[in-house]
Enzyme design. Structure first.
Site, PDB file in Angstrom:
ATOM      1  N   CYS A  45       0.834  -1.210   0.000  1.00 14.84           N
ATOM      2  CA  CYS A  45       0.000   0.000   0.000  1.00 14.84           C
ATOM      3  C   CYS A  45       0.869   1.260   0.000  1.00 14.84           C
ATOM      4  CB  CYS A  45      -0.917   0.014   1.218  1.00 14.84           C
ATOM      5  SG  CYS A  45      -2.066  -1.362   1.275  1.00 14.84           S
ATOM      6  N   THR A  46       1.963   1.224   0.729  1.00 13.83           N
ATOM      7  CA  THR A  46       2.856   2.392   0.782  1.00 13.83           C
ATOM      8  C   THR A  46       3.401   2.694  -0.611  1.00 13.83           C
ATOM      9  OG1 THR A  46       3.432   1.821   3.052  1.00 13.83           O
ATOM     10  CG2 THR A  46       4.930   3.321   1.904  1.00 13.83           C
TER      11      THR A  46
END
Ligand code: BEZ
Length: 211
Positions: A45-46
Protein backbone atom coordinates in the site's frame (compact mmCIF):
# COMPACT_ATOMS: atom_id res chain seq x y z
CA UNK A 1 -26.14 -5.36 -5.64
CA UNK A 2 -22.74 -5.05 -7.24
CA UNK A 3 -21.81 -1.78 -8.90
CA UNK A 4 -21.35 -2.41 -12.59
CA UNK A 5 -19.85 -0.45 -15.46
CA UNK A 6 -22.44 2.08 -16.62
CA UNK A 7 -24.05 2.40 -13.15
CA UNK A 8 -24.11 5.73 -11.34
CA UNK A 9 -21.38 5.70 -8.67
CA UNK A 10 -23.09 5.88 -5.26
CA UNK A 11 -22.77 9.25 -3.55
CA UNK A 12 -21.41 9.46 0.01
CA UNK A 13 -20.07 11.89 2.57
CA UNK A 14 -16.89 10.96 4.48
CA UNK A 15 -14.03 12.58 6.35
CA UNK A 16 -10.71 12.66 4.53
CA UNK A 17 -7.17 14.00 4.97
CA UNK A 18 -8.40 17.07 3.03
CA UNK A 19 -11.63 17.61 5.01
CA UNK A 20 -15.18 16.41 4.48
CA UNK A 21 -15.78 14.95 1.02
CA UNK A 22 -19.23 14.96 -0.58
CA UNK A 23 -18.31 12.60 -3.37
CA UNK A 24 -20.56 13.77 -6.21
CA UNK A 25 -19.72 17.42 -5.44
CA UNK A 26 -16.05 16.47 -5.34
CA UNK A 27 -16.21 14.95 -8.85
CA UNK A 28 -17.64 18.28 -10.11
CA UNK A 29 -17.36 17.69 -13.86
CA UNK A 30 -13.97 15.92 -13.67
CA UNK A 31 -13.17 12.24 -13.77
CA UNK A 32 -12.40 10.50 -10.48
CA UNK A 33 -10.27 7.50 -9.61
CA UNK A 34 -11.68 6.12 -6.34
CA UNK A 35 -9.48 3.35 -5.00
CA UNK A 36 -9.25 1.35 -1.81
CA UNK A 37 -6.19 -0.12 -0.14
CA UNK A 38 -6.37 -2.76 2.59
CA UNK A 39 -4.45 -1.16 5.44
CA UNK A 40 -2.19 1.72 6.40
CA UNK A 41 1.42 1.04 7.41
CA UNK A 42 1.72 -1.95 5.06
CA UNK A 43 4.37 -2.31 2.37
CA UNK A 44 2.48 -2.74 -0.91
CA UNK A 45 0.00 0.00 0.00
CA UNK A 46 2.86 2.39 0.78
CA UNK A 47 4.30 1.86 -2.70
CA UNK A 48 0.89 2.27 -4.37
CA UNK A 49 0.01 5.52 -2.65
CA UNK A 50 3.48 6.97 -3.20
CA UNK A 51 3.28 6.18 -6.91
CA UNK A 52 -0.21 7.63 -7.23
CA UNK A 53 1.06 10.85 -5.62
CA UNK A 54 3.92 10.89 -8.14
CA UNK A 55 1.41 10.60 -10.99
CA UNK A 56 -0.52 13.73 -9.96
CA UNK A 57 0.72 15.80 -12.95
CA UNK A 58 -0.50 13.00 -15.27
CA UNK A 59 -3.89 12.90 -13.52
CA UNK A 60 -4.14 16.70 -13.66
CA UNK A 61 -3.33 16.73 -17.39
CA UNK A 62 -6.28 14.41 -17.95
CA UNK A 63 -8.68 16.25 -15.62
CA UNK A 64 -8.76 13.33 -13.17
CA UNK A 65 -9.00 13.52 -9.37
CA UNK A 66 -7.56 10.61 -7.38
CA UNK A 67 -9.14 9.72 -4.05
CA UNK A 68 -8.04 6.89 -1.77
CA UNK A 69 -10.02 4.96 0.84
CA UNK A 70 -9.40 2.52 3.65
CA UNK A 71 -11.12 1.60 6.89
CA UNK A 72 -8.26 3.16 8.89
CA UNK A 73 -8.76 6.17 11.16
CA UNK A 74 -8.07 9.72 9.97
CA UNK A 75 -5.24 10.21 12.49
CA UNK A 76 -3.59 7.02 11.19
CA UNK A 77 -3.77 8.38 7.64
CA UNK A 78 -1.87 11.46 8.81
CA UNK A 79 0.84 9.37 10.49
CA UNK A 80 1.23 7.04 7.53
CA UNK A 81 1.38 9.98 5.08
CA UNK A 82 4.72 10.93 6.68
CA UNK A 83 6.08 7.43 5.96
CA UNK A 84 4.87 7.62 2.35
CA UNK A 85 6.71 10.89 1.82
CA UNK A 86 9.84 9.63 3.58
CA UNK A 87 10.07 6.30 1.75
CA UNK A 88 8.62 7.15 -1.67
CA UNK A 89 9.85 10.74 -2.01
CA UNK A 90 6.45 12.30 -2.74
CA UNK A 91 3.99 13.72 -0.23
CA UNK A 92 0.37 12.61 -0.38
CA UNK A 93 -1.34 15.12 -2.67
CA UNK A 94 -4.85 13.69 -2.93
CA UNK A 95 -7.50 13.02 -0.27
CA UNK A 96 -7.49 9.76 1.67
CA UNK A 97 -10.92 8.82 3.02
CA UNK A 98 -11.31 7.37 6.51
CA UNK A 99 -14.15 4.88 6.12
CA UNK A 100 -13.84 3.59 9.68
CA UNK A 101 -17.31 2.00 9.68
CA UNK A 102 -16.71 0.41 6.29
CA UNK A 103 -20.01 1.78 5.01
CA UNK A 104 -18.71 3.13 1.70
CA UNK A 105 -16.45 0.09 1.33
CA UNK A 106 -19.48 -2.19 1.58
CA UNK A 107 -21.54 0.07 -0.72
CA UNK A 108 -18.80 -0.30 -3.36
CA UNK A 109 -18.18 -4.03 -2.68
CA UNK A 110 -14.61 -3.28 -1.63
CA UNK A 111 -14.79 -5.82 1.21
CA UNK A 112 -14.63 -9.40 0.00
CA UNK A 113 -15.46 -11.46 3.11
CA UNK A 114 -13.79 -14.62 1.85
CA UNK A 115 -10.55 -12.65 1.48
CA UNK A 116 -10.92 -10.62 4.69
CA UNK A 117 -13.96 -9.80 6.79
CA UNK A 118 -13.12 -6.19 7.57
CA UNK A 119 -10.32 -4.94 5.31
CA UNK A 120 -10.87 -3.68 1.78
CA UNK A 121 -9.28 -5.41 -1.20
CA UNK A 122 -7.55 -3.28 -3.85
CA UNK A 123 -10.63 -1.98 -5.67
CA UNK A 124 -10.44 0.84 -8.17
CA UNK A 125 -13.20 2.68 -9.99
CA UNK A 126 -12.83 5.25 -12.74
CA UNK A 127 -15.88 7.50 -12.64
CA UNK A 128 -16.79 9.86 -15.46
CA UNK A 129 -17.96 13.48 -15.34
CA UNK A 130 -21.49 12.03 -15.69
CA UNK A 131 -20.80 10.16 -12.39
CA UNK A 132 -21.11 6.81 -14.14
CA UNK A 133 -18.64 3.97 -13.54
CA UNK A 134 -16.34 3.57 -16.56
CA UNK A 135 -13.86 1.02 -15.19
CA UNK A 136 -13.63 -1.25 -12.17
CA UNK A 137 -10.73 -3.46 -11.19
CA UNK A 138 -10.12 -5.60 -8.13
CA UNK A 139 -6.76 -6.92 -6.98
CA UNK A 140 -5.85 -8.99 -3.92
CA UNK A 141 -3.95 -7.43 -1.02
CA UNK A 142 -0.70 -9.12 -2.03
CA UNK A 143 -0.51 -7.59 -5.52
CA UNK A 144 0.12 -3.91 -6.15
CA UNK A 145 -1.84 -2.42 -9.03
CA UNK A 146 -0.37 -0.92 -12.20
CA UNK A 147 -1.38 2.74 -12.10
CA UNK A 148 0.23 3.35 -15.51
CA UNK A 149 -2.42 0.96 -16.82
CA UNK A 150 -5.09 3.08 -15.14
CA UNK A 151 -3.78 6.12 -17.05
CA UNK A 152 -3.78 4.09 -20.28
CA UNK A 153 -7.45 3.18 -19.76
CA UNK A 154 -8.31 6.81 -18.99
CA UNK A 155 -6.64 7.84 -22.29
CA UNK A 156 -8.75 5.26 -24.10
CA UNK A 157 -11.93 6.38 -22.31
CA UNK A 158 -11.29 10.02 -23.17
CA UNK A 159 -10.61 9.19 -26.82
CA UNK A 160 -13.59 6.86 -27.27
CA UNK A 161 -15.92 9.36 -25.56
CA UNK A 162 -15.01 11.88 -28.30
CA UNK A 163 -14.70 9.73 -31.42
CA UNK A 164 -16.55 6.62 -32.60
CA UNK A 165 -13.48 4.45 -32.21
CA UNK A 166 -12.31 1.67 -29.94
CA UNK A 167 -8.74 0.89 -28.86
CA UNK A 168 -7.11 -2.47 -29.58
CA UNK A 169 -5.12 -4.78 -27.37
CA UNK A 170 -2.23 -3.06 -25.56
CA UNK A 171 -3.04 0.25 -27.27
CA UNK A 172 -1.14 3.29 -26.11
CA UNK A 173 -1.70 7.01 -26.70
CA UNK A 174 -0.83 7.88 -30.33
CA UNK A 175 -1.20 4.37 -31.76
CA UNK A 176 -3.72 3.22 -34.37
CA UNK A 177 -7.34 2.68 -33.33
CA UNK A 178 -10.37 0.75 -34.59
CA UNK A 179 -13.43 2.24 -36.28
CA UNK A 180 -16.38 0.82 -34.30
CA UNK A 181 -18.57 -1.61 -36.30
CA UNK A 182 -21.63 0.65 -35.80
CA UNK A 183 -20.04 3.23 -38.16
CA UNK A 184 -20.93 2.48 -41.79
CA UNK A 185 -18.28 2.66 -44.52
CA UNK A 186 -20.09 5.77 -45.90
CA UNK A 187 -19.88 7.53 -42.54
CA UNK A 188 -16.27 6.37 -42.10
CA UNK A 189 -15.35 7.84 -45.53
CA UNK A 190 -16.64 11.25 -44.44
CA UNK A 191 -14.63 11.12 -41.22
CA UNK A 192 -11.50 9.46 -42.64
CA UNK A 193 -11.15 10.67 -46.28
CA UNK A 194 -7.63 9.23 -46.32
CA UNK A 195 -9.14 5.79 -45.82
CA UNK A 196 -8.37 2.96 -43.44
CA UNK A 197 -6.89 -0.51 -43.41
CA UNK A 198 -9.64 -3.10 -43.64
CA UNK A 199 -8.49 -6.51 -42.35
CA UNK A 200 -12.10 -7.69 -42.15
CA UNK A 201 -15.30 -5.69 -42.67
CA UNK A 202 -15.57 -5.52 -38.84
CA UNK A 203 -11.85 -4.76 -38.30
CA UNK A 204 -11.01 -1.36 -39.77
CA UNK A 205 -7.87 0.35 -38.52
CA UNK A 206 -7.10 4.08 -38.70
CA UNK A 207 -4.54 6.43 -37.20
CA UNK A 208 -5.67 7.89 -33.87
CA UNK A 209 -7.86 10.94 -34.53
CA UNK A 210 -6.67 14.25 -33.08
CA UNK A 211 -8.11 15.14 -29.67
C1 BEZ B 1 0.49 -4.66 1.84
O1 BEZ B 1 0.15 -3.52 1.50
O2 BEZ B 1 1.62 -5.06 1.73
C2 BEZ B 1 -0.56 -5.57 2.41
C3 BEZ B 1 -1.69 -5.08 3.01
C4 BEZ B 1 -2.63 -5.95 3.56
C5 BEZ B 1 -2.41 -7.31 3.48
C6 BEZ B 1 -1.28 -7.80 2.86
C7 BEZ B 1 -0.34 -6.94 2.31
Amino acid sequence: MAILIGDTAPDFTLESTEGTIHFHDYIDGSRAVLFSHPKNFTPVCTTELGYTAKLKPEFDKRGVKAIGLSVDKLEDHAGWAKDIEETRGTALNFPLLADTKGEVARQYDMIHPNADNTLTVRSLFVIGPDKKVKLKIEYPASTGRNFDEVLRVIDSLQLTAKHRVATPVNWKQGEDVIIVPAVSNEAAKAKYPEGWTELKPYLRIVPQPCA
